[in-house]
Design an enzyme around this catalytic site. Sequence first.
Site, PDB file in Angstrom:
ATOM      1  N   HIS A  52       0.825  -1.211   0.000  1.00  0.00           N
ATOM      2  CA  HIS A  52       0.000   0.000   0.000  1.00  0.00           C
ATOM      3  C   HIS A  52       0.861   1.264   0.000  1.00  0.00           C
ATOM      4  CE1 HIS A  52      -3.368  -2.619   1.047  1.00  0.00           C
ATOM      5  NE2 HIS A  52      -2.738  -3.011   2.131  1.00  0.00           N
ATOM      6  N   ASP A  53       1.714   1.378   0.990  1.00  0.00           N
ATOM      7  CA  ASP A  53       2.488   2.607   1.178  1.00  0.00           C
ATOM      8  C   ASP A  53       3.630   2.755   0.168  1.00  0.00           C
ATOM      9  OD1 ASP A  53       0.719   2.981   3.213  1.00  0.00           O
ATOM     10  OD2 ASP A  53       2.118   2.554   4.832  1.00  0.00           O
TER      11      ASP A  53
END
Length: 311
Positions: free
Chosen positions: A240-241
Amino acid sequence: MKKVILDVDTGIDDALAIIYGIESKRLNLLGITTVSGNVPLHMVTKNTKKVLSLIGREDIKVYAGANRPLIREPEYEYSVHGSDGIGNALGYLEVDEAVEPTFAPDFIIEQAKKHQGKLTLIMVGPVTNLALALRKEPRVAQWLDKVIIMGGIVSQAGKGNKLPNSEFNMFADAEAASIVFHSGADITLVSLDVTTKTLLTLEHIEELKGTKYYDFVLNSTKVFRSFTFTKFGVNGCALHDPLTVGYVLDPTFLKTEKYFVDIETVSPLGYGQTICDFRGLWKKKPNVNICVDVDSERFLDSFISTLKDVE
């Protein structure tokens, strides 16, 4: 190089995002700001400093921010990130936990004013720090070049990771997200719609064998991969990040479209839901760039090669 501030709630994928961004050698990282999110603030800050120590970049300054959401009580994600937030992978590291004296929202204001039109804020946790900055100095929205946020779920209703229609970062402080969405800033929302398509598998991790970050990536993601396996039967974890950082490094990783987006702050069934008006029913000016597609293979190649090439 692009001037950036990285705002984190350092769990596992935040740690990977920090490594990816720094080791890319393509970002001028002015500082890292921390916020309560995956784990409590003091753990987030300690984890961030441990990751910087692992990289060998203790010179990068860390600014502690909000220790709780604007209104609601905090909720943490130990089941995904482990009891310390980074899968207990750096328990052997001792770090000086002291941070810079400037409050993170004030640092954001200061740097946005100093570098007007040239600063990108990358946010991979709850957006509480930016909301506080905007409340104090609304002109931050115009001073910042871009705000890139990991959060939300837009077109894949029912596939959230906190509530059926809510993603954790938005759920963690929906009131803060509402302030940010309506601020007038140039916002891109890197949502679960695309991040869940960037799965770091055990096979990917094995490509790092013999390199600086192999042990950390293998050990830190163990609890995250176990969570994913229990839920979906896949031994991997979504980046995600790192994808959010990747978009700043190479915007062609993602295809975006601009719509009006708001967030639910009232309903217990959908608190934190990011609602996109695809058909213009509200007749409001588009305010958020949403992600509609991702070149996941090329991004994963970039992530792995960046970590692999470190000497």
